[in-house]
Scaffold this motif. Structure first.
Motif, PDB file in Angstrom:
ATOM      1  N   GLN A   1       0.877  -1.167   0.000  1.00 27.07           N
ATOM      2  CA  GLN A   1       0.000   0.000   0.000  1.00 27.07           C
ATOM      3  C   GLN A   1       0.917   1.220   0.000  1.00 27.07           C
ATOM      4  OE1 GLN A   1      -2.786  -0.361  -0.849  1.00 27.07           O
ATOM      5  NE2 GLN A   1      -4.157  -1.599   0.401  1.00 27.07           N
ATOM      6  N   GLY A   2       1.418   1.561  -1.184  1.00 26.19           N
ATOM      7  CA  GLY A   2       2.395   2.635  -1.262  1.00 26.19           C
ATOM      8  C   GLY A   2       3.662   2.225  -0.551  1.00 26.19           C
ATOM      9  N   LYS A   3       4.071   3.026   0.432  1.00 29.06           N
ATOM     10  CA  LYS A   3       5.306   2.736   1.150  1.00 29.06           C
ATOM     11  C   LYS A   3       5.141   1.626   2.175  1.00 29.06           C
ATOM     12  CE  LYS A   3       4.437   6.306   4.661  1.00 29.06           C
ATOM     13  NZ  LYS A   3       4.937   7.550   5.270  1.00 29.06           N
ATOM     14  N   GLU A   4       3.911   1.274   2.521  1.00 30.80           N
ATOM     15  CA  GLU A   4       3.672   0.251   3.532  1.00 30.80           C
ATOM     16  C   GLU A   4       3.769  -1.147   2.915  1.00 30.80           C
ATOM     17  OE1 GLU A   4       3.502   0.933   6.574  1.00 30.80           O
ATOM     18  OE2 GLU A   4       3.095   3.078   6.566  1.00 30.80           O
ATOM     19  N   ARG A   5       4.551  -1.999   3.565  1.00 25.13           N
ATOM     20  CA  ARG A   5       4.644  -3.404   3.178  1.00 25.13           C
ATOM     21  C   ARG A   5       3.815  -4.214   4.167  1.00 25.13           C
ATOM     22  NH1 ARG A   5      11.219  -3.884   2.113  1.00 25.13           N
ATOM     23  NH2 ARG A   5      11.376  -2.093   0.683  1.00 25.13           N
ATOM     24  N   LEU A   6       2.742  -4.794   3.666  1.00 24.23           N
ATOM     25  CA  LEU A   6       1.829  -5.531   4.527  1.00 24.23           C
ATOM     26  C   LEU A   6       1.994  -7.027   4.283  1.00 24.23           C
ATOM     27  CD1 LEU A   6      -1.376  -3.346   4.041  1.00 24.23           C
ATOM     28  CD2 LEU A   6       0.422  -3.114   5.763  1.00 24.23           C
ATOM     29  N   PRO A   7       1.955  -7.833   5.364  1.00 19.37           N
ATOM     30  CA  PRO A   7       2.080  -9.280   5.171  1.00 19.37           C
ATOM     31  C   PRO A   7       0.994  -9.796   4.249  1.00 19.37           C
ATOM     32  CG  PRO A   7       2.224  -8.677   7.501  1.00 19.37           C
ATOM     33  CD  PRO A   7       1.794  -7.450   6.771  1.00 19.37           C
ATOM     34  N   PHE A   8       1.360 -10.741   3.414  1.00 20.29           N
ATOM     35  CA  PHE A   8       0.361 -11.332   2.532  1.00 20.29           C
ATOM     36  C   PHE A   8      -0.717 -11.969   3.397  1.00 20.29           C
ATOM     37  CE2 PHE A   8      -1.292 -13.971  -0.915  1.00 20.29           C
ATOM     38  CZ  PHE A   8      -1.216 -13.063  -1.956  1.00 20.29           C
ATOM     39  N   PRO A   9      -2.002 -11.717   3.100  1.00 18.26           N
ATOM     40  CA  PRO A   9      -3.073 -12.187   3.980  1.00 18.26           C
ATOM     41  C   PRO A   9      -2.973 -13.689   4.265  1.00 18.26           C
ATOM     42  CG  PRO A   9      -3.941 -10.735   2.290  1.00 18.26           C
ATOM     43  CD  PRO A   9      -2.513 -10.972   1.948  1.00 18.26           C
ATOM     44  N   SER A  10      -3.086 -14.030   5.533  1.00 21.99           N
ATOM     45  CA  SER A  10      -2.963 -15.418   5.957  1.00 21.99           C
ATOM     46  C   SER A  10      -4.003 -16.284   5.254  1.00 21.99           C
ATOM     47  CB  SER A  10      -3.142 -15.516   7.478  1.00 21.99           C
ATOM     48  OG  SER A  10      -3.102 -16.857   7.903  1.00 21.99           O
ATOM     49  N   GLY A  11      -3.543 -17.383   4.680  1.00 24.46           N
ATOM     50  CA  GLY A  11      -4.448 -18.311   4.008  1.00 24.46           C
ATOM     51  C   GLY A  11      -4.807 -17.920   2.598  1.00 24.46           C
ATOM     52  N   SER A  12      -4.387 -16.742   2.166  1.00 28.36           N
ATOM     53  CA  SER A  12      -4.722 -16.290   0.811  1.00 28.36           C
ATOM     54  C   SER A  12      -3.850 -16.987  -0.226  1.00 28.36           C
ATOM     55  CB  SER A  12      -4.534 -14.777   0.680  1.00 28.36           C
ATOM     56  OG  SER A  12      -5.436 -14.091   1.496  1.00 28.36           O
TER      57      SER A  12
END
Length: 769
Positions: A400-411
């Motif tokens: 999300q732009g500069k934010e690195r978010l963990p890949f959604p669990s189970g996705s």
């Protein structure tokens, strides 16, 4: 395959049309998007939206002219879908987060983000386009569709033209988004007319803009509505009648069967208009238009509606390519879009900093069983460019732009997803990654797509942009002198490593070392300054940039005859003795250096004649008396000489040759020659006058021009090499980054301007005492 295509089209109408229903709040009602409520990181929801079906994904690049509102539009999309918890504010951009972007108030890199919308997932790339088009091209190459953003109040800008042309060339399906509709004194009709006149395409509105008191832009009214029972119906609002008629006719003109029905009945059923519109957009026969104002947050939701309804999902985007493969003699039939041979992904962006590298992948296909059961990213991949086998770790992010978010669990990783993978250090932007067992099939598919020109993210070739600016890079020393120009020491080694890392991230950067000097090749002087800032911010290295040295030369203006060079030395024992007599004559430009021996009777032996020639050539290379630059376009004739049976040797005659040349140059006098470049500009036809002016101001001359397509012309000119940096910056300024040129050495030409001659002489680092 054709049955599959028809079935998917019906599915899209059923699912994609839901955008016309009153939009429920996120998390309410039935949806294929999953996003758990979570904590907030600054203004961004911590967990990432995801999809469970590739049909519900839209992979889109936002392109267009600089400062047209692309980034602002993207941030309002995030806010309207509650991914951003606070309204976008100037100077607090989630997307333009790099310090260079903050200071420039403009995008420098492509940024990726995810937006959930009406049961769909939008994977979006916000691109810098005209200023730094290499990065933007890579993001567009990995996208199925594009939103071309154009500020209606600014008129048709070069970046709008080039972004549309690139979408057409790359077969990227597009929507034209007119931004800044809230500004005063705008003329939408004039913009549409100019667009059609310039690019040969008449944009077709999907909406009617709504204006209130004083002409204030208040919203849009769509041309389609969806009834509660799921049927699509034309919006019967009287305000849409004229726009509907225009759309209906435009759709009919794209298909013979629809046209016959339209001519026979005078109208088309709304469902046929919708299906015909989607097909026309897919075939790039219609460019739909929507209206927005990012500042007022008007039309943003409706833009996302249009993306979902009319732009292809990843499965649909692959269909045409697989149909072409089936129909090709070398292709295969029966492959399912998004599944195909297995996992495949394109690297659309690379981030390199002091912590390592991050590769941004656009997933093209993925299946663990060949039947559509999607899985995570395989742990063993192959880089199709190099053949290297890669080990992929367990860590993956969404962005999300500069934010690195963990890949959604189970996705699961679906076709169309954009995923960030760390530590793929040998991977470059535009590489195609796949599994070992699918390499041959993917290679064959790429060849078929290129041959049939049904291009997708799998087969689009990265355009190599011409690097129009070269700078000399050096490290400052404590006393203010420059150092470290490619020399092997710890400081310059770190600098080279830093520049090489940046060149992995930015494909419009190349670094090389020539004769001990470190050269930086990039797009413009502004681009070079940006690179210097990035080297300082990321690696803590200060660098200095200066112009690449121009390789001037000198030549003689008249002949010098019977010039003697004598070397004699006697200090006990064997001495040194050598005498030569030369004539020096001017030659035509481009002739180089000629050496002729007219020695007869053995007055100088053959070995010593070679020694004289060696001395002559060395002295000419050491430079002339005017500015110390190498001397060229001369003929040196050895006419006479003397030698001693004991004291003559190679060194003596080499020295005699040098002395004779110095004396001849002093007598004949020299004049300056400058290298000239054959420059080919590629610009809009509207800018021919600007290019002619740039060439004239920089002491060049135009050789000719040739049209190369809609609103595109190639101009050939001859320009001094010394003017190329200034020409690069002037071109960027006048064309807003859309114009390019390539240049090759043409010839040497005399410098005639006295002021220029004095400046070159005064600034020469080679000038003799």
């Amino acid at each position: 395959m054709r049955v599959i295509a028809a079935t998917l089209l019906l599915l899209l109408v059923g699912k994609g049309a839901a955008f016309f229903v009153t939009r429920p709040e996120f998390g309410q009602g039935e949806t294929n998007i999953c996003m758990a409520a979570g904590a907030y990181v600054d203004r961004v929801v911590k967990t990432s939206p995801s999809a469970v079906d590739p049909l519900m994904i839209r992979n889109v690049a936002i392109v267009g002219h600089s400062h047209s509102g692309k980034t602002s539009l993207g941030e309002w999309m995030l806010y309207d879908e509650k991914v951003l918890t606070k309204q976008p504010l100037a100077g607090q951009s989630l997307l333009d987060s790099d310090p260079a972007e903050s200071s420039r108030h403009s995008s420098v890199f492509s940024h990726f983000f995810r937006v959930p919308h009406n049961g769909h997932l939008l994977e979006v790339a916000d691109t810098p386009w005209t200023d730094y088009q290499s990065d933007a091209n890579s993001a567009l190459d990995g996208s199925d569709a594009a939103v071309i953003v154009a500020s209606v109040c600014d008129g048709l800008k070069p970046g709008t033209i080039t972004s549309f042309q690139e979408c057409q060339r790359k077969k990227v399906k597009s929507i034209l988004c007119l931004s800044e509709m809230d500004r005063e004194f705008i003329d939408v009709d004039n913009f549409m007319d100019e667009f059609e006149a310039t690019l040969g395409v008449k944009p077709v509105p999907l909406q009617v803009s709504v204006h209130g008191e004083g002409g204030k832009f208040e919203g849009v009214t769509p041309l389609f509505l969806l009834n509660a029972n799921g049927d699509i119906a034309k919006n019967d609002d009287p305000e849409t009648e004229e726009a509907w008629m225009y759309l209906e006719e435009a759709v009919a003109m794209t298909d013979d069967d629809l046209l016959m029905e339209y001519l026979d009945d005078g109208t088309l059923p709304p469902n046929k208009v919708l299906l015909g519109l989607k097909t026309a957009i897919r075939n790039q026969k219609i460019l739909p238009v929507v209206y927005t104002s990012s500042e007022q947050n008007v039309g943003v939701i409706e833009l996302m509606d249009s993306i979902v309804a009319f732009l292809p999902d990843p499965v649909e985007a692959r269909e045409d390519a697989l149909i072409a493969a089936c129909e090709s003699e070398e292709g295969m039939c029966g492959m399912k879009p998004g599944i195909e041979a297995g996992f495949a992904a394109r690297v659309v962006h690379t981030v390199v900093d002091s912590f390592g590298s991050l590769s941004i992948l656009r997933v093209i296909s993925n299946s663990c069983d060949g039947e559509g059961t999607f899985d995570s990213i395989p742990h063993n991949l192959v880089n199709m460019r190099t053949g290297e086998e890669l080990k992929v770790g367990l860590t993956a992010f969404t962005l999300q732009g500069k934010e690195r978010l963990p890949f959604p669990s189970g996705s699961k990783v679906l076709p169309g997803n954009v995923v960030a993978i760390p530590k793929l250090d040998s991977v470059q932007t535009n590489d195609i990654l796949t599994v070992k067992e699918a390499v041959s099939e993917e290679a064959a598919e790429i060849q078929i797509e290129e041959a049939t020109q049904v291009l997708t993210p799998l087969s689009r070739r990265a355009a190599e942009l011409p690097l129009m600016y070269t700078a000399l890079v050096s490290l400052p020393e404590a006393d203010g002198k420059k150092g470290g120009r490619g020399k092997t020491n710890s400081g310059s080694d770190k600098l080279i490593s830093a520049l090489q890392a940046i060149s992995r991230e930015d494909l419009a950067v190349k670094v090389d070392t020539v004769k001990g000097s470190l050269l930086l090749h990039c797009m413009s002087g502004d681009h070079a300054q940006l690179i210097a800032t990035r080297v300082k911010d990321r690696y803590g290295i200060d660098i200095e940039l200066s112009a690449k040295p121009v390789q001037y030369k000198e030549t003689i203006s008249k002949a010098a005859l019977n010039i003697e060079g004598r070397h004699k030395k006697q200090s006990g024992g064997s001495g040194q003795f050598g005498v030569c007599v030369i004539n020096m004559e001017p030659l035509e430009e481009g002739s180089g250096v000629e050496f002729v021996s007219q020695i007869k009777g053995g007055v100088i032996s053959k070995p010593f004649i070679a020694s004289v020639e060696k001395g002559v050539r060395e002295q000419l290379e050491m430079g002339g008396p005017l500015a110390g630059y190498p001397v060229t376009d001369v003929r040196v004739v050895l006419t006479d000489g003397k030698m001693h049976s004991v004291d003559s040797n190679d060194f003596a005659f080499t020295s005699a040759g040098k002395l004779s040349v110095k004396a001849a140059l002093s007598k004949a006098g020299t004049r300056l020659l400058q290298p000239m470049e054959d420059v080919h500009f590629q610009v809009s036809e509207k800018l021919v006058g600007e290019i002619t002016s740039i060439v004239s101001r920089n002491d060049g001359y135009v050789m000719g021009s040739e049209s190369t397509g809609l609103d595109s012309v190639e101009i050939e000119a001859i320009l001094p090499s010394a003017s190329i940096p200034a020409v690069s910056d002037a071109l960027r300024s006048k064309t807003a980054g859309s114009g390019t040129f390539v240049n090759l050495f043409a010839h040497y030409q005399a410098v005639t301007d006295e002021q220029s001659i004095h400046q070159i002489v005064d600034e020469s680092p080679h000038r003799h005492g």
